[in-house]
Design a protein around this motif. Structure first.
Motif, mmCIF file in Angstrom:
data_model
loop_
_atom_site.group_PDB
_atom_site.id
_atom_site.type_symbol
_atom_site.label_atom_id
_atom_site.label_comp_id
_atom_site.label_asym_id
_atom_site.label_seq_id
_atom_site.Cartn_x
_atom_site.Cartn_y
_atom_site.Cartn_z
ATOM 1 N N VAL A 193 -3.379 -3.546 0.432
ATOM 2 C CA VAL A 193 -3.298 -4.274 -0.514
ATOM 3 C C VAL A 193 -2.324 -3.755 -2.034
ATOM 4 N N ASP A 194 -2.382 -2.317 -1.893
ATOM 5 C CA ASP A 194 -2.218 -0.934 -2.453
ATOM 6 C C ASP A 194 -0.579 -1.070 -2.281
ATOM 7 N N TYR A 195 -0.472 -1.198 -0.546
ATOM 8 C CA TYR A 195 1.115 -0.684 -0.216
ATOM 9 C C TYR A 195 1.407 -1.717 -1.025
ATOM 10 N N PHE A 196 1.370 -3.190 0.039
ATOM 11 C CA PHE A 196 2.562 -4.242 -0.881
ATOM 12 C C PHE A 196 2.667 -4.416 -2.419
ATOM 13 N N GLU A 197 1.444 -3.490 -2.731
ATOM 14 C CA GLU A 197 1.710 -3.928 -4.864
ATOM 15 C C GLU A 197 3.030 -2.760 -5.407
ATOM 16 N N ASN A 198 2.541 -1.387 -4.258
ATOM 17 C CA ASN A 198 3.932 -0.902 -5.056
ATOM 18 C C ASN A 198 4.909 -1.397 -4.312
ATOM 19 N N ILE A 199 5.638 -1.512 -3.150
ATOM 20 C CA ILE A 199 6.392 -2.016 -2.278
ATOM 21 C C ILE A 199 7.291 -2.905 -3.169
ATOM 22 N N GLU A 200 6.237 -4.129 -3.876
ATOM 23 C CA GLU A 200 6.715 -4.776 -3.787
ATOM 24 C C GLU A 200 7.440 -4.971 -5.876
ATOM 25 N N SER A 201 6.148 -4.458 -6.526
ATOM 26 C CA SER A 201 6.551 -4.762 -7.730
ATOM 27 C C SER A 201 7.483 -3.255 -8.331
ATOM 28 N N SER A 202 7.927 -2.162 -7.662
ATOM 29 C CA SER A 202 8.262 -1.002 -7.571
ATOM 30 C C SER A 202 7.454 0.220 -8.466
ATOM 31 N N LYS A 203 6.663 0.286 -8.641
ATOM 32 C CA LYS A 203 5.442 0.958 -9.535
ATOM 33 C C LYS A 203 5.518 2.050 -8.685
ATOM 34 N N ILE A 204 6.043 2.478 -7.743
ATOM 35 C CA ILE A 204 6.610 4.077 -6.714
ATOM 36 C C ILE A 204 7.354 4.348 -7.259
ATOM 37 N N LYS A 205 7.895 3.849 -8.215
ATOM 38 C CA LYS A 205 8.820 4.505 -9.110
ATOM 39 C C LYS A 205 8.114 5.421 -10.726
ATOM 40 N N LYS A 206 6.975 5.107 -10.745
ATOM 41 C CA LYS A 206 6.468 5.155 -11.755
ATOM 42 C C LYS A 206 6.029 6.085 -11.342
ATOM 43 N N LYS A 207 4.798 7.255 -12.793
ATOM 44 C CA LYS A 207 4.274 8.022 -12.677
ATOM 45 C C LYS A 207 3.246 8.588 -11.761
ATOM 46 N N MET A 208 3.138 9.564 -11.279
ATOM 47 C CA MET A 208 1.893 8.695 -9.617
ATOM 48 C C MET A 208 0.965 10.532 -9.709
ATOM 49 N N ASP A 209 0.518 10.777 -9.517
ATOM 50 C CA ASP A 209 -0.322 12.269 -9.038
ATOM 51 C C ASP A 209 0.080 12.884 -7.632
ATOM 52 N N PRO A 210 0.569 13.355 -7.875
ATOM 53 C CA PRO A 210 1.142 13.583 -6.249
ATOM 54 C C PRO A 210 0.897 13.615 -5.135
ATOM 55 N N LYS A 211 -0.168 13.844 -4.563
ATOM 56 C CA LYS A 211 -0.397 12.288 -3.166
ATOM 57 C C LYS A 211 -0.399 11.547 -3.298
ATOM 58 N N THR A 212 -0.173 10.808 -4.077
ATOM 59 C CA THR A 212 0.192 9.113 -3.898
ATOM 60 C C THR A 212 1.391 9.224 -3.535
ATOM 61 N N TRP A 213 2.353 9.859 -4.513
ATOM 62 C CA TRP A 213 3.706 9.685 -4.244
ATOM 63 C C TRP A 213 4.088 10.114 -2.823
ATOM 64 N N PHE A 214 3.236 11.462 -2.641
ATOM 65 C CA PHE A 214 3.751 11.577 -0.914
ATOM 66 C C PHE A 214 2.798 10.823 0.089
ATOM 67 N N LYS A 215 2.229 10.167 -0.004
ATOM 68 C CA LYS A 215 1.685 8.910 0.484
ATOM 69 C C LYS A 215 3.217 7.890 0.734
ATOM 70 N N MET A 216 3.594 7.164 -0.372
ATOM 71 C CA MET A 216 3.941 5.907 -0.674
ATOM 72 C C MET A 216 5.599 6.724 -0.239
#
Length: 285
Positions: A193-216
């Motif tokens: 669920v988290d994967y699709f929410e990040n891809i579809e809502s472009s949350k990936i571009k927002k500030k996030m923990d470095p580990k989360t950024w690397f994963k996405m």
């Protein structure tokens, strides 16, 4: 004398752990707030007996449960500590945490990274990239917040620096292989669920923990399936997981070929069949 810290603990049927968790930090923190998702055992009763404030709230996911805990605690302490019921401070790490909180009370250090020693199948793991397991779980209340994610959420700070502890805290999350597999199946649905929410809502571009950024931005750009294999090779060979013996082999294999590959399979299922997981509700134990 306790430091100016409010500890927030999320629980569900943790009667085996909650007393040790609370007792490990009760001399270090000013307040302990337990957010219980309606345990059917003695978790809430034992937490109250140990001096914690206990509130109950239905579970949706860890991030939203923690956000509720922050709101309910309404902490006015300088620091907030996020700690799980199966985690605990040692006398040495408690002393160090207290010292770091006092030393950095009035400067721009707004986060403290805790380090944990993980126990799996009764053995402490020291290799495979799992030791020390680091989490920025103590932060200045005014500067920190949790990522609102379905899975693998982290605390992030809005500004300032972090410092890292040098002594280990303990993590006793292993109960049985049956529970481990069930828990990671539950985790994998949330990760999907988290994967699709990040891809579809472009949350990936927002500030996030470095580990989360690397994963996405890095991990999920690798070919499906291959990334789980690469993950295993990295953990078991490059990070020397084999030095932890049979326990290290089992842990690396299950993390890669059970959990990470299962996430890939569920992502593929969603894309092929045009379905979505809901990622809500608690783990059935």
């Amino acid at each position: 004398m306790p430091s100016d810290i409010t500890a927030i603990v999320l629980t569900k049927n943790e009667e085996k752990n909650i007393e040790d968790c609370i007792n490990s930090m009760k001399e270090t923190v000013k307040r302990i707030v337990v957010i219980d998702s309606y345990s059917t055992d003695k978790t809430a009763e034992l937490a109250k007996k140990c001096g914690a404030e206990v509130y109950q709230h239905p579970f949706e996911n860890y991030a939203k449960q923690y956000i509720y805990g922050v709101e309910k605690a309404a902490a006015d302490t300088v620091w907030t500590l996020r700690i799980d019921a199966d985690e605990r401070l040692t006398p040495e790490s408690a002393s160090e945490l207290k010292r770091l909180c006092e030393e950095n009370r009035n400067n721009d250090v707004n986060g403290i990274i805790l380090r944990f020693k993980k126990n799996f199948l009764g053995k402490d793991l020291y290799h495979g990239g799992v030791y020390p397991w680091k989490k920025m779980n103590c932060y200045k209340t005014k500067f920190g917040a949790i990522e609102d994610r379905k899975m693998d959420e982290h605390i992030v700070i809005s500004s300032g620096k972090t410092v890292e502890m040098k002594t280990d805290c303990l993590h006793y999350d292993f109960k049985s292989l049956e529970y481990f597999i069930s828990k990671h199946n539950w985790y994998s649905s949330r990760e999907t669920v988290d994967y699709f929410e990040n891809i579809e809502s472009s949350k990936i571009k927002k500030k996030m923990d470095p580990k989360t950024w690397f994963k996405m931005n890095i991990y999920y750009r690798l070919p499906m399936g291959a990334r789980a294999h690469i993950y295993y090779l990295y953990r078991y060979y490059i990070r020397l997981g084999f030095l932890d013996g049979k326990e290290g082999k089992i842990y690396a294999f299950l993390q890669a070929y059970w959990y990470r590959y299962l996430v890939d399979a569920k992502i593929y299922e969603c894309e092929k069949l045009n379905v979505r997981y809901q990622g809500v509700g608690e783990l059935k134990t």
